[in-house]
Scaffold this active site. Structure first.
Site, PDB file in Angstrom:
ATOM      1  CD  GLU A   7      -2.542  -0.794   2.804  1.00  0.00           C
ATOM      2  OE1 GLU A   7      -2.160   0.052   3.623  1.00  0.00           O
ATOM      3  OE2 GLU A   7      -3.400  -1.635   3.050  1.00  0.00           O
ATOM      4  CB  CYS A  20      -4.180  -7.483   2.966  1.00  0.00           C
ATOM      5  SG  CYS A  20      -4.386  -7.817   4.711  1.00  0.00           S
ATOM      6  CG  HIS A  45     -12.321  -9.372   2.381  1.00  0.00           C
ATOM      7  ND1 HIS A  45     -11.167  -9.986   1.957  1.00  0.00           N
ATOM      8  CD2 HIS A  45     -11.944  -8.405   3.239  1.00  0.00           C
ATOM      9  CE1 HIS A  45     -10.138  -9.398   2.525  1.00  0.00           C
ATOM     10  NE2 HIS A  45     -10.575  -8.443   3.305  1.00  0.00           N
TER      11      HIS A  45
HETATM   12  N1  GLN Z   1      -3.033 -10.993  12.189  1.00  0.00           N
HETATM   13  C1  GLN Z   1      -4.007 -10.088  11.683  1.00  0.00           C
HETATM   14  C2  GLN Z   1      -5.399 -10.704  11.803  1.00  0.00           C
HETATM   15  O1  GLN Z   1      -5.541 -11.849  11.619  1.00  0.00           O
HETATM   16  C3  GLN Z   1      -3.732  -9.725  10.246  1.00  0.00           C
HETATM   17  C4  GLN Z   1      -4.755  -8.744   9.719  1.00  0.00           C
HETATM   18  C5  GLN Z   1      -4.398  -8.120   8.384  1.00  0.00           C
HETATM   19  O2  GLN Z   1      -3.650  -8.656   7.615  1.00  0.00           O
HETATM   20  N2  GLN Z   1      -4.965  -6.993   8.056  1.00  0.00           N
HETATM   21  O3  GLN Z   1      -6.360 -10.022  12.040  1.00  0.00           O
HETATM   22 ZN    ZN Z   2      -4.668  -9.728   5.660  1.00  0.00          ZN
END
Ligand code: GLN
Ligand code: ZN
Length: 770
Positions: free
Chosen positions: A620, A658, A709
Site C-alpha cells: 500500500e 493482504c 471478506h
Molecule cells: N493478524 C491479523 C489478523 O488476523 C492480520 C490482519 C491483516 O492482515 N490486516 O487479524
Molecule cells: Zn490480511
C-alpha cells in the site's frame, strides 16, 4: 487605495474534513441505515454540516472555499453517480425506492446486489469505491449534487469552487465491468466521458460558478506518453467550450513529472500542485519550465496528510519563489484535508505537553492565512508567527519526548549483521521440520478469530474502568481458551490465540510502545461511515515491556500443538500512523523494528517458536513514482529483517500480506526471507501463485484459499482446487490457510469454512505425491 502590479495572492484548500466536530455525519448516516431517522433528517444534518464547514473556513480567512468536497459516502462514487455510471445490478427495480437508497446500495450492497469494490485512494488510508465501466456504459449527466452544494453555499454567502474528480482520473480509477469483453479498458471511454464533463461545465457556468477544480491525482503516477496525450486532448476539448467556468486541475500526492510540460502547455486556467514531502521537487520542475505565465497556481505549501504544524519559515521561502511564476498564487494545503483530523484543540492532553506541535485541519487554515499575509506583506508582517513556528521546531528537536539517546545509539550501532538469520533457508527448513514435525500442507489461520460483540463490550468496559484489570485478563483468557479448543477440535496444525485483546493491529502496539501518542478525537475517514484514529509517532520508539508474550504463552500452555505468536511489522505500524516529519521514514522504521526484535527474542525465549510478523501495508505504501520505489523497498525489507533476523534457525518466522497487486513487490517479498508467507489469493484465483513461482520464490507459502471478506462458506472442493494449484507450483512448501484474519466473520461460517479447509488439506496430502 494601493495598487500594485504584483500578482494577487490568496488562500484556499482543496477539500475539508466531512464528518463534523462530533462525527455527526457518521452518526446520521448510520442512523438512516438503521431506520432511526428519515431521509429528510439526514439531509438536514448534512446541510447543517456543510454550512458549518464553510463558516469555519471563511472565518479562518480563506479567500475561496471548495464545495462538493462533502460526500455522503465517497467522492469517486459521487462522480460515478454524476456521470450516470450506475451498474445494471444497482439500477434494477427492487434494489431501492429512491436515489438516496440506490446510492447507498452501490456503496454498501443489498441482499440482491453486491456493492462496488472498495480500494485504497492512492497511498493514503482513505478507501474509494471503484466504478465499473464497460462498452455498454451510457454516461448521462446528473449535475444535481455539485449544483445544489454551490447554490447552498451561495445562499449562505460563499462563492465556492466545486471540486469534482476529473475525467482522466475517474477512468483510471475505474475497473472493467464483469461482463466487459477481454481487453476492455475504461480509458477507452475518455471521449464519451469528456462530453459529459463538457455538458457539466455548461451547467455550472449557467449557475454562476467562476472556477471549477478537477482533481487529477493520477497525474502523479507514471503515465505513458500516449495516455498523457489523450489527457491533453481531453482538456483541450474542455477548454474550448465558450461559456464555462475557469478550470483548475489539481494533481497532488507527488511530483507531476512528465505531466508538467503537458499541463504547462494546456489551455486550462489554473493548476494546484503539491510542494510537500516527495512532491517538493515540483518547485524545481516548475521553475525549469519557466512557471505558468497567464495561469493561476494553487501551491500546496502545507502538508495536507500529516498532523504536524508547518515549518512556516520554510513554507514561506518556497512561496516567495513561486510568486511571479504565475498570474495569481494561492497558498493551500497539499491535498484535501480529508486525510487529517478536524481540530487539534479538541486534544486537551496533547495541548498541554506538546503545545503548538500539531496542526489538524482547522489549524492548517490558520497557517495558510499566515503564509498569505507573509507573501502579500513580507516576512516582517508575520514575524511573530514565524518566530513561534521556529520555536516549535526547536522545542521538538530538543524535547526528551522526542529524542531518546539510548534508542539512537542502538540504531546507530546496527552494522548489518543483525539483518540476516543465522542460517540460510535450507538449513532453517530442515531444523524447523525436525522441531515441529508438521504434516505437508500444514493448516493454520492468519491470527484473529471472530470479534464477538461480547468481546468488544468487554474491552469498552475495561477502557471506562468498569471492570478491573484482573477481570479483564480473566475474560480474555477464557476467550483464548475457547479459541484454542475450537482449533484443536477442527484439527488445525498451527494454532493462534485469536487476538481478542486487540482493538486494532496497529493501535494495540502503538499503545504499548514509547514514542507513539493516541488522540481522543483524531478521527479520519477510512471509508463511508468508518473512521479511524491513527496513532501519532512523536518521538524515538522503544518497548518498555513485552507486548504479547503473556497472551501467547498462556495460549501455548493450553495445548500441545504449536501456537503462533502474532506481531505487526514496522512498515504497517508506520503506514497506519501519522509519521514523524523530522527524520526519514527509514529511521523510524528501524526503531520500530528494534522494538519488535526484542519482542521476537522474548517470545522465542518463552517457548513460542513460530512467530508471524504481519506486513499488510507493504504494498500500500509503495511510492507512487517508480523511481522512488527501490529506496522504499530497501528500507521496508531491511526493517522486516531487522525485526526477525534474531530468530534461531528452528524458529519459524511467518509474514502475512493482504490483497494487493503484488507484481511490484515480488523481489521484496523474496528478500524479506520469512520462512512462510501467507497472502490473500482467493479473490484473484491464485494468480499470485504463478507470479511468485515465476519469480523464483524459494521459501514456504500459504496462498489464501478462502476469501474471508465474504460470509460465503467455501466448499471443500474449491479449496482443494486452490490447494492443488499451489502444490503444483510449490510442492511440499505449501500451507493451507484463509486469506486474512477472521475478526469480521461469525463463528458459524468460520467453523464450517475451517472444517472444509482442514479436510481439503488432508485430501491433497493423500492425493498428491509430495
Ligand atoms: N493478524 C491479523 C489478523 O488476523 C492480520 C490482519 C491483516 O492482515 N490486516 O487479524
Ligand atoms: Zn490480511
Amino acid at each position: 487605495m494601493i495598487t500594485t502590479d504584483a500578482p494577487s495572492i490568496g488562500a484556499t484548500v482543496l477539500g475539508y474534513p466531512r464528518q463534523g466536530d462530533k462525527r455527526q455525519l457518521k452518526k446520521a448516516t448510520e442512523a438512516y441505515w438503521a431506520g432511526r431517522i428519515d431521509a429528510d433528517e439526514l439531509t438536514r444534518t448534512c446541510r447543517d454540516l456543510r454550512r458549518r464547514r464553510w463558516e469555519e473556513q471563511a472565518a479562518a480567512g480563506l479567500d475561496e472555499l471548495p464545495s462538493n468536497d462533502f460526500s455522503l459516502y465517497d467522492h469517486v462514487l459521487d462522480t460515478a453517480w454524476m456521470l450516470g455510471a450506475i451498474p445494471p445490478r444497482h439500477r434494477a427495480d427492487g434494489v431501492a425506492d429512491n436515489d438516496l437508497d440506490r446510492y447507498f446500495a452501490m456503496a454498501r450492497g443489498t441482499a440482491e446486489a453486491e456493492p462496488l469494490e472498495m480500494t485504497k485512494w492512492f497511498d493514503t488510508n482513505y478507501h474509494y469505491l471503484v466504478p465499473e465501466l464497460g462498452p455498454q456504459t451510457q454516461f448521462v449527466l446528473d449535475p444535481g449534487k455539485p449544483l445544489a452544494e454551490f447554490t447552498e453555499a451561495r445562499e449562505a454567502g460563499h462563492l465556492t469552487r466545486p471540486v469534482i474528480v476529473g475525467p482522466l482520473s475517474f477512468l483510471l480509477l475505474s475497473k472493467p465491468a464483469a461482463d466487459a469483453p477481454e481487453g476492455f479498458e475504461p480509458l477507452q471511454l475518455l471521449d464519451e466521458v469528456v462530453e459529459v464533463y463538457a455538458e457539466l461545465l455548461g451547467v455550472l457556468d449557467r449557475a454562476g460558478v467562476p472556477w471549477v477544480q478537477l482533481d487529477e491525482p493520477c497525474l502523479v503516477t507514471d503515465l505513458s506518453a500516449e495516455v498523457l496525450e489523450r489527457f491533453a486532448a481531453a482538456y483541450r476539448r474542455l477548454s474550448e467550450i465558450a461559456d464555462r467556468p475557469k478550470i483548475m486541475i489539481a494533481g497532488y500526492f507527488d511530483r507531476l513529472g512528465s505531466a508538467w510540460p503537458v499541463l504547462a502547455g494546456s489551455p486550462i486556467d489554473g493548476l494546484a500542485i503539491d510542494l510537500t514531502g516527495p512532491a517538493a521537487g515540483n518547485l524545481e520542475e516548475l521553475t525549469r519550465l519557466g512557471g505558468l505565465p497567464g495561469k493561476r497556481l494553487v501551491a500546496g505549501l502545507v502538508d495536507g496528510r500529516n498532523i504536524w504544524s508547518a515549518d512556516l519559515s520554510a513554507a514561506l521561502d518556497v512561496g516567495r519563489q513561486l510568486v511571479g511564476l504565475a498570474d495569481r498564487v494561492d497558498v493551500a494545503a497539499s491535498c484535501s484535508l480529508l486525510h487529517v483530523p478536524l481540530d487539534a484543540t479538541a486534544e486537551a492532553e496533547l495541548q498541554s505537553s506538546y503545545a503548538g506541535w500539531f496542526a489538524f485541519a482547522r489549524q492548517k487554515l490558520d497557517e495558510l492565512v499566515v503564509l498569505r499575509r507573509g507573501l502579500r506583506e513580507g516576512a516582517a508582517a508575520v514575524a511573530s508567527e514565524l518566530e513561534s513556528s521556529d520555536a516549535v521546531r526547536a522545542s521538538r528537536a530538543a524535547s526528551p519526548l522526542v529524542t531518546d539517546p539510548l534508542v539512537r545509539a542502538r540504531a546507530a550501532a546496527i552494522d548489518g549483521t543483525e539483518l540476516a538469520r543465522s542460517a540460510a533457508y535450507s538449513t532453517r527448513r530442515a531444523a524447523q521440520r525436525d522441531r515441529w514435525q508438521l504434516p505437508d500442507v500444514a493448516t493454520t489461520t492468519i491470527g484473529s478469530f471472530p470479534q464477538t460483540s461480547a468481546l468488544r463490550r468487554m474491552r469498552a468496559k475495561r477502557l471506562r474502568g468498569e471492570i478491573s484489570a484482573d477481570d479483564y485478563v480473566d475474560a480474555m483468557r477464557q476467550e483464548i481458551a475457547s479459541v484454542i479448543s475450537e482449533q484443536e477440535e477442527l484439527g488445525l496444525d498451527v494454532l493462534v490465540h485469536g487476538e481478542p485483546e486487540r482493538n486494532d493491529m496497529v493501535q494495540y502496539f502503538a499503545e504499548q510502545l514509547n514514542g507513539f501518542l493516541a488522540t481522543r478525537q483524531g478521527w479520519v475517514q477510512s471509508y463511508g461511515s468508518r473512521y479511524v484514529r491513527p496513532p501519532i509517532i512523536v518521538g524515538d520508539v522503544s518497548r518498555p515491556e513485552p507486548m504479547t508474550v503473556g497472551w501467547s504463552t498462556y495460549a501455548q500452555s493450553l495445548t500441545d500443538r504449536p501456537v503462533k505468536g502474532m506481531l505487526t511489522g514496522p512498515v504497517t505500524m508506520l503506514a497506519w500512523s501519522f509519521v514523524r516529519d523530522d527524520q526519514p521514514l527509514s529511521d523510524t522504521a528501524r526503531q520500530v523494528a528494534l522494538a519488535l526484535r526484542d519482542e521476537v527474542a522474548e517470545l522465542e525465549a518463552a517457548g513460542i517458536g513460530i512467530i508471524q510478523v504481519d506486513e499488510p501495508a507493504l504494498r500500500e505504501t509503495l511510492p507512487l513514482r517508480q523511481q522512488d520505489r527501490a529506496d522504499y523497498l530497501a528500507w521496508a525489507v531491511e526493517s522486516f529483517r531487522l525485526a526477525t533476523g534474531i530468530a534461531a534457525p528452528s524458529t519459524q518466522i511467518h509474514t502475512h500480506m493482504c490483497y494487493a497487486e503484488f507484481g511490484d513487490v515480488l523481489q521484496a517479498i523474496i528478500a524479506m526471507d520469512a520462512d512462510v508467507i501467507s497472502l490473500e489469493a482467493a479473490r484473484s484465483k491464485m494468480a499470485i501463485v504463478a507470479d511468485l513461482a515465476a519469480a523464483g520464490y524459494p521459501n514456504e507459502i500459504g496462498p489464501g484459499v478462502w476469501d474471508i471478506h465474504s460470509p460465503r462458506v467455501p466448499t471443500r472442493e474449491e479449496i482443494l482446487d486452490h490447494l492443488r494449484t499451489a502444490v503444483a507450483a510449490f510442492g511440499d512448501r505449501v500451507w493451507a490457510n484463509p486469506d486474512c484474519g477472521l475478526k469480521t466473520r461469525g463463528y458459524s461460517e468460520v467453523r464450517a469454512s475451517l472444517a472444509n479447509l482442514v479436510s481439503a488439506a488432508r485430501l491433497v496430502r493423500e492425493q498428491s505425491a509430495l
